[in-house]
Enzyme design. Structure first.
Site, PDB file in Angstrom:
ATOM      1  N   ASP A 432       0.834  -1.199   0.000  1.00 49.87           N
ATOM      2  CA  ASP A 432       0.000   0.000   0.000  1.00 49.87           C
ATOM      3  C   ASP A 432       0.870   1.251   0.000  1.00 49.87           C
ATOM      4  O   ASP A 432       2.070   1.203   0.320  1.00 49.87           O
ATOM      5  CB  ASP A 432      -0.895  -0.021   1.244  1.00 49.87           C
ATOM      6  CG  ASP A 432      -2.248   0.627   1.002  1.00 49.87           C
ATOM      7  OD1 ASP A 432      -2.339   1.477   0.096  1.00 49.87           O
ATOM      8  OD2 ASP A 432      -3.195   0.290   1.721  1.00 49.87           O
ATOM      9  N   ASP A 497     -11.094   1.442  -3.047  1.00 54.62           N
ATOM     10  CA  ASP A 497     -11.592   1.054  -1.723  1.00 54.62           C
ATOM     11  C   ASP A 497     -13.106   0.952  -1.718  1.00 54.62           C
ATOM     12  O   ASP A 497     -13.699   0.568  -0.717  1.00 54.62           O
ATOM     13  CB  ASP A 497     -11.156   2.076  -0.663  1.00 54.62           C
ATOM     14  CG  ASP A 497      -9.785   1.741  -0.103  1.00 54.62           C
ATOM     15  OD1 ASP A 497      -9.284   0.639  -0.370  1.00 54.62           O
ATOM     16  OD2 ASP A 497      -9.206   2.585   0.619  1.00 54.62           O
TER      17      ASP A 497
END
Ligand code: GLA
Length: 693
Positions: A432, A497
């Site tokens: 990430d 997301d």
């Protein structure tokens, strides 16, 4: 002399006689050409020749647009003349070298036309004089027939909105200064003939394969010529070449299609799939723990979640954020890549052993490029943050960026990752990168954004070399780092997301212009989407996630038996069709009704296909359609059957089309006449399977 690189869809012809490497054609193949056929008139009123559209457009040759090179030596402008001395070409790649003794600058232009029809342009700039500051390197190509541009923009959890603009005169620029690829200023620009659509129109696409600051531009010059440009954006004084040093530009990728946007994505997908680093076609089904448990990690409940995951057919279990030292929320601990003894008194091994015992791979979340001010690492090395020494750094998600160009910081993080991988049975990293870079400068005050991106690449490359079997997912607050640069070294992207199926239909469609479905993480979320609050049936969530690299991001421990059975059905249906879904050609369908989104995935031999039709809003006119289905063999006959993910009921209707019960139909009828659609409720999807007789 003319030099042509030719593929079925794209031909690139350059002329080296005008004193530069002039691009005389980028488009569909033109066949045999006479050199004079590209000569254009010189209008009155300007300079005495027409400045050529060169790969590196030259200010000193009279180029009035943005030049390909902006260089200086201590404030003295350097205008090299780039007359190629040697141009070598084998029909699919070309290398042109131009040395300018007057400025002691030389340039090598490398053009590679990949079989897929994607042209890759790279520039190498060498300095043989006193230190040379490189302010800009931009490549330029002509798009003479374009009059509309299409960009993709969005934000966290809402990536890939297509945005179309008329382009009559002037400049259209997408400039990204976020230090990562960016979901907001996505580095892909299309320029095409008026009204170009999925299946029609002539379109050229330009993409910067770089995960840092950059620009893609469409410019109509004062003389009327239209061009596309792309290149990195450098910080002030960021690229300075000492004597003998060379700068290599980030690659620029171009695709061209005379069959609308589908031809563009088809070329990009083929190119990506042909890369040696591309993953095997059938991607394992994932369970990711993020929305299931967030930071609340404990062995018992995660083992129970793994049991449920395995029972519904999951093949890879990914432990997301929350596993390392004191990471109980997003305010702390980035940089402290050791297992949290409070949550994991016996370490991660018991969970990993449990997951492996269930026949699944184990994956782990990391965010190696970051440092939390509240971390052991920052307390020991406050100077390792990539931050302007004169001002308080701007935080994002409470975190700072770790200065990876600092060799000690780099080595520390490399070793931390290597120990994690050496000490545990980990086959997958979700890598990430959760913040924009703000005025990235190292501790001496030098601009450091570019070095940061290069160091992140190097770190990933080194980790992969040390652990060749590991797979890596590129995540950046969802889809903030998706580009062909990061994808040369990673195996999946976390597309967004947002797990809301309705938004996901658009997000995945937007991502599909560049990347094939098997790289696109797509998860079945909980009944009520966490990022939008919307509620959808499992069938709709499944029908949407089905077309990517499927995963589940839902606390299955809270799911009912019926829900678990539905998830299991979706997973097994996905597996049954996975070779097609992950290896087929995606053809997006132009549907007149904006309330409907449709596409088809066709296997390379056109023997089999799956059509997806989603009712994304309420249609004004009912019934919808007929919808024409392209991509199949026109002379083939197909057995068409509905794939039902849960209940068979569709929308409210006195009668639905008889063909829904199964029919044999020709590819030609599907393409030409199409199928009248059943009445569907909004936020539901219809999947149709076709197999050639
Ligand atoms: C980012 C990612 C999410 C999740 C969290 C963890 O927001 O996009 O998928 O991994 O970080 O903190």
């Amino acid at each position: 002399m003319l030099h042509a690189l030719t593929s079925a869809r794209l031909e690139f012809i350059v002329d080296d006689t005008s004193g530069s490497l002039e691009v005389v054609h980028l488009g569909s193949p033109v066949g045999r050409v006479d050199p004079t056929s590209f000569s254009a008139p010189i209008p009155e009123g300007g300079i005495d020749h027409l400045a050529p559209i060169s790969v590196l457009a030259e200010a000193a040759a009279g180029w009035m647009g943005k030049p390909g090179l902006r260089l200086h030596r201590g404030g003295t402008v350097v205008f090299p003349r780039l007359d190629p001395s040697t141009v070598t070409s084998d029909g699919s790649s070309l290398r042109a070298v131009a040395c300018d003794p007057a400025t002691q600058v030389s340039v090598t232009i490398l053009a590679t036309l990949h079989d897929a029809g994607v042209l890759e342009l790279v520039v190498e700039l060498r300095n043989d004089g006193a230190p040379l500051t490189v302010d800009e390197v931009l490549v330029t190509v002509p798009v003479p027939h374009a009059s509309e541009v299409l960009q993709f923009s969005g934000r966290w959890s809402d990536e890939f909105h297509p945005m179309r603009h008329p382009w009559e005169w002037g400049t259209f620029v997408v400039e990204n200064r976020s230090g990562r690829t960016s979901a907001t200023r996505f580095p892909l620009l299309m320029a095409g003939t008026a009204g170009f659509a999925e299946q029609t129109g002539t379109v050229t696409a330009i993409h910067l394969g770089w995960s840092g600051d950059g620009q893609v531009r469409a410019d109509r010059l004062p003389d009327g010529r239209r061009i596309l440009q792309a290149g990195e954006i450098f910080g002030a004084g960021e690229v300075v070449l000492d004597t003998g040093e060379t700068h290599r530009s980030a690659p620029v990728f171009l695709a061209h299609s005379a069959e609308g946007l589908n031809g563009i994505s088809d070329s990009f997908h083929r190119y990506v799939r042909a890369r040696p680093t591309h993953v095997a076609a059938e991607r394992p089904v994932i369970l990711n723990t993020w929305e299931a448990v967030y930071f609340a990690h404990d062995l018992d409940s995660l083992s129970a979640l793994a049991d449920r995951a395995a029972a519904v057919g999951v093949e890879r279990f990914v432990l997301d954020d929350g596993w390392f030292l004191g990471r109980n929320d997003d305010r702390r601990a980035l940089g402290d890549w050791v297992v949290d003894p409070a949550k994991w008194p016996a370490g991660l091994d018991p969970l990993i052993a449990h997951v492996r015992g269930l026949g699944m791979e184990f994956g782990l979340w990391v965010e190696p490029e970051m440092i939390s001010p509240d971390s052991e690492l920052f307390r020991s090395h406050p100077d390792w943050a990539l931050a302007d020494p004169h001002h308080d750094p701007v935080r994002a998600r409470h975190q700072l960026v770790l200065d990876l160009a600092n060799p000690s910081a780099y080595e520390h993080i490399r070793q931390s990752l290597c120990s994690l991988l050496d000490d545990h049975d980990i086959s997958y990293l979700k890598w990430d990168m959760n913040r924009d870079l703000v005025a990235p400068t190292d501790s001496t005050g030098r601009a450091g954004g570019r070095a940061q991106t290069l160091a992140a690449y190097r770190l990933i490359d080194e980790i992969r070399r040390a652990h060749p079997d590991i797979e890596i997912e590129s995540c950046s607050s969802g889809g903030g780092r998706i580009d062909l640069g990061i994808l040369a070294r990673t195996d999946r992207v976390w597309t967004s997301d947002c797990n809301d199926a309705l938004d996901r239909i658009r997000i995945q469609r937007g991502a599909s212009y560049l990347i094939p479905p098997e790289l696109m993480g797509a998860h079945i979320g909980p009944n009520r989407a966490h990022t939008t609050g919307r509620t959808h049936t499992i069938a709709f969530r499944g029908a949407t996630a089905m077309f990517g690299h499927l995963g589940i991001e839902w606390n299955l421990l809270a799911a009912t038996d019926d829900e678990l059975a539905a998830v299991e059905r979706i997973v097994s249906m996905h597996k049954a069709h996975r070779a097609l879904l992950h290896g087929g050609r995606t053809v997006r369908i132009d549907v007149e009704d904006a309330a409907v989104s449709a596409f088809v995935v066709v296997d390379p031999d056109q023997d089999e296909a799956i059509v997806s039709v989603s009712q994304i809003a309420t249609s004004r006119g009912l019934p919808v359609g007929p919808i024409r289905i392209p991509g199949l063999d026109l002379d083939g006959t197909y057995r068409l059957e509905r794939l039902a993910l849960d209940e068979r009921r569709l929308g409210m209707a006195k009668q639905q089309p008889a063909w829904l019960e199964g029919v044999e139909i020709s590819g030609r009828q599907l393409a030409v006449a199409g199928l009248p659609m059943p009445i569907l409720n909004p936020e539901t999807a219809l999947l149709l399977h076709l197999r050639r007789r």
